[in-house]
Motif scaffolding. Structure first.
Motif, PDB file in Angstrom:
ATOM      1  N   MET A   1     -67.350  29.730  20.530  1.00  0.00           N
ATOM      2  CA  MET A   1     -68.318  29.052  19.661  1.00  0.00           C
ATOM      3  C   MET A   1     -67.647  27.908  18.904  1.00  0.00           C
ATOM      4  O   MET A   1     -68.122  26.783  18.904  1.00  0.00           O
ATOM      5  CB  MET A   1     -68.906  30.066  18.689  1.00  0.00           C
ATOM      6  CG  MET A   1     -70.241  29.643  18.159  1.00  0.00           C
ATOM      7  SD  MET A   1     -70.375  29.140  16.485  1.00  0.00           S
ATOM      8  CE  MET A   1     -70.206  30.663  15.599  1.00  0.00           C
ATOM      9  N   GLN A   3     -64.783  26.826  19.706  1.00  0.00           N
ATOM     10  CA  GLN A   3     -64.180  26.018  20.766  1.00  0.00           C
ATOM     11  C   GLN A   3     -65.139  24.958  21.270  1.00  0.00           C
ATOM     12  O   GLN A   3     -64.790  23.785  21.393  1.00  0.00           O
ATOM     13  CB  GLN A   3     -63.796  26.918  21.943  1.00  0.00           C
ATOM     14  CG  GLN A   3     -63.119  28.190  21.494  1.00  0.00           C
ATOM     15  CD  GLN A   3     -62.285  28.797  22.593  1.00  0.00           C
ATOM     16  OE1 GLN A   3     -62.277  28.292  23.707  1.00  0.00           O
ATOM     17  NE2 GLN A   3     -61.575  29.862  22.283  1.00  0.00           N
ATOM     18  N   GLU A   4     -66.358  25.406  21.528  1.00  0.00           N
ATOM     19  CA  GLU A   4     -67.344  24.468  22.053  1.00  0.00           C
ATOM     20  C   GLU A   4     -67.564  23.308  21.101  1.00  0.00           C
ATOM     21  O   GLU A   4     -67.585  22.144  21.494  1.00  0.00           O
ATOM     22  CB  GLU A   4     -68.676  25.180  22.293  1.00  0.00           C
ATOM     23  CG  GLU A   4     -68.640  26.098  23.490  1.00  0.00           C
ATOM     24  CD  GLU A   4     -69.713  27.172  23.407  1.00  0.00           C
ATOM     25  OE1 GLU A   4     -70.730  26.922  22.748  1.00  0.00           O
ATOM     26  OE2 GLU A   4     -69.499  28.254  23.986  1.00  0.00           O
ATOM     27  N   LYS A   5     -67.707  23.662  19.838  1.00  0.00           N
ATOM     28  CA  LYS A   5     -67.986  22.607  18.855  1.00  0.00           C
ATOM     29  C   LYS A   5     -66.812  21.662  18.695  1.00  0.00           C
ATOM     30  O   LYS A   5     -66.965  20.455  18.582  1.00  0.00           O
ATOM     31  CB  LYS A   5     -68.360  23.228  17.515  1.00  0.00           C
ATOM     32  CG  LYS A   5     -69.768  23.752  17.570  1.00  0.00           C
ATOM     33  CD  LYS A   5     -70.286  24.262  16.268  1.00  0.00           C
ATOM     34  CE  LYS A   5     -71.759  24.570  16.399  1.00  0.00           C
ATOM     35  NZ  LYS A   5     -72.192  25.697  15.589  1.00  0.00           N
ATOM     36  N   LYS A   7     -64.631  20.970  20.922  1.00  0.00           N
ATOM     37  CA  LYS A   7     -64.561  20.130  22.116  1.00  0.00           C
ATOM     38  C   LYS A   7     -65.623  19.058  22.080  1.00  0.00           C
ATOM     39  O   LYS A   7     -65.388  17.900  22.411  1.00  0.00           O
ATOM     40  CB  LYS A   7     -64.718  20.992  23.371  1.00  0.00           C
ATOM     41  CG  LYS A   7     -63.407  21.649  23.750  1.00  0.00           C
ATOM     42  CD  LYS A   7     -63.516  22.448  25.020  1.00  0.00           C
ATOM     43  CE  LYS A   7     -62.198  23.189  25.268  1.00  0.00           C
ATOM     44  NZ  LYS A   7     -62.384  24.383  26.073  1.00  0.00           N
ATOM     45  N   GLU A   8     -66.799  19.483  21.655  1.00  0.00           N
ATOM     46  CA  GLU A   8     -67.915  18.550  21.617  1.00  0.00           C
ATOM     47  C   GLU A   8     -67.582  17.321  20.779  1.00  0.00           C
ATOM     48  O   GLU A   8     -67.865  16.190  21.159  1.00  0.00           O
ATOM     49  CB  GLU A   8     -69.134  19.272  21.039  1.00  0.00           C
ATOM     50  CG  GLU A   8     -70.418  18.486  21.167  1.00  0.00           C
ATOM     51  CD  GLU A   8     -71.584  19.225  20.516  1.00  0.00           C
ATOM     52  OE1 GLU A   8     -71.485  20.453  20.353  1.00  0.00           O
ATOM     53  OE2 GLU A   8     -72.566  18.561  20.163  1.00  0.00           O
ATOM     54  N   SER A  11     -63.005  16.177  21.709  1.00  0.00           N
ATOM     55  CA  SER A  11     -62.323  16.068  22.994  1.00  0.00           C
ATOM     56  C   SER A  11     -62.055  14.618  23.385  1.00  0.00           C
ATOM     57  O   SER A  11     -61.149  14.333  24.149  1.00  0.00           O
ATOM     58  CB  SER A  11     -63.125  16.761  24.097  1.00  0.00           C
ATOM     59  OG  SER A  11     -64.399  16.188  24.185  1.00  0.00           O
ATOM     60  N   GLU A  16     -56.090  17.863  25.195  1.00  0.00           N
ATOM     61  CA  GLU A  16     -56.427  19.275  25.408  1.00  0.00           C
ATOM     62  C   GLU A  16     -55.508  20.240  24.665  1.00  0.00           C
ATOM     63  O   GLU A  16     -55.953  21.175  23.996  1.00  0.00           O
ATOM     64  CB  GLU A  16     -56.381  19.562  26.919  1.00  0.00           C
ATOM     65  CG  GLU A  16     -56.907  20.919  27.310  1.00  0.00           C
ATOM     66  CD  GLU A  16     -58.403  21.077  27.023  1.00  0.00           C
ATOM     67  OE1 GLU A  16     -58.840  22.227  26.887  1.00  0.00           O
ATOM     68  OE2 GLU A  16     -59.114  20.053  26.924  1.00  0.00           O
ATOM     69  N   GLN A  20     -56.425  23.083  21.760  1.00  0.00           N
ATOM     70  CA  GLN A  20     -56.046  24.495  21.884  1.00  0.00           C
ATOM     71  C   GLN A  20     -55.339  24.988  20.625  1.00  0.00           C
ATOM     72  O   GLN A  20     -55.642  26.049  20.107  1.00  0.00           O
ATOM     73  CB  GLN A  20     -55.139  24.697  23.109  1.00  0.00           C
ATOM     74  CG  GLN A  20     -55.896  24.809  24.423  1.00  0.00           C
ATOM     75  CD  GLN A  20     -57.038  25.822  24.368  1.00  0.00           C
ATOM     76  OE1 GLN A  20     -56.928  26.881  23.767  1.00  0.00           O
ATOM     77  NE2 GLN A  20     -58.171  25.482  24.985  1.00  0.00           N
TER      78      GLN A  20
END
Length: 211
Positions: A1, A3-5, A7-8, A11, A16, A20
């Motif tokens: 959750m 992570q997605e945000k 990355k959104e 990113s 990368e 992480q």
DNA sequence: ACATTAATTGTGT
DNA sequence: ACACAATTAATGT
């Protein structure tokens, strides 16, 4: 959750590996509107990274008079905290959530490490320092050269952009506090703006028509 | 639905 | 800046 945000939003700016690491050491936090994130005199061991929402950064003088400096938005970080964070001194500003927001806190010791380790982080910090500086200059210009009616209008339009909503839920009193003036002045100037057709007034609500 | 009260907003001095 | 009037929202009965 988280992570997605992350990355959104990041990113494009961060490599990368860095993302992480942020996921590993950062603590995610949901912040409610009006929540106090950072008060005067606080020392920090963490730096906030904005996922979304908005934070109002303000300054206070000895009399308790407050004045808004600028807003933090998605992708921003509070670079003022960098200076004071690294030397572990106290905060000279206050940060309050302007609306519900999501933030990732990063432990301060990681910041230095990343500074040498990741080029993208270095750029990010420098960029955000620049942005913050120019916002500060803008705030100074506004304070020094603009009349209250212009300041008020700028305040309203800025806020519309930040909230992504042309109707603001606030009161004359609150605006007066942010601008460090009296409520009566705000009321009169708002009325004036309404007559000019730039805004529409309701109770606890202001529609901004032109911005 | 109505009355009471508190908070917000408007205006004159 | 202050005082007060008017308006609106919130709450209880």
């Amino acid at each position: 959750m988280i992570q997605e945000k992350l990355k959104e939003y990041f990113s494009v700016v961060f490599e990368e590996d860095l993302i992480q690491e942020i996921i590993e050491v950062g603590t995610y936090k949901k912040v409610k509107e009006n929540e106090l994130l950072l008060d005067l005199g606080d020392k920090f061991d963490k730096i906030p990274l904005m996922l979304n929402g908005a934070i109002k950064i303000s300054r206070e003088d000895d009399n308790g008079d407050e004045i808004v400096l600028y807003f933090l938005e998605r992708g921003d970080t509070c670079t003022i905290t960098f200076g004071s964070g690294l030397t572990s001194s106290k905060s000279k500003v206050r940060g309050v959530a302007e609306k519900d927001s999501e933030v990732v806190f990063i432990p301060i010791h990681k910041l230095e490490e990343w500074l040498v380790k990741y080029k993208s982080w270095r750029n990010f910090v420098i960029d955000s320092y620049n942005i913050r500086l120019s916002e500060m200059l803008e705030a100074i210009d506004t304070l020094a050269f603009m009349k209250m009616d212009q300041r008020l209008y700028k305040y309203l339009t800025d806020k519309v952009k930040i909230m992504r909503d042309s109707t603001l839920n606030t009161t004359h009193q609150k605006i007066a506090q942010d601008l460090n003036t009296s409520r009566v002045v705000v009321s009169r100037l708002l009325k004036q703006l309404e007559n000019e057709g730039k805004i529409k007034l309701h109770r606890n609500k202001i529609e901004v028509l032109e911005f």
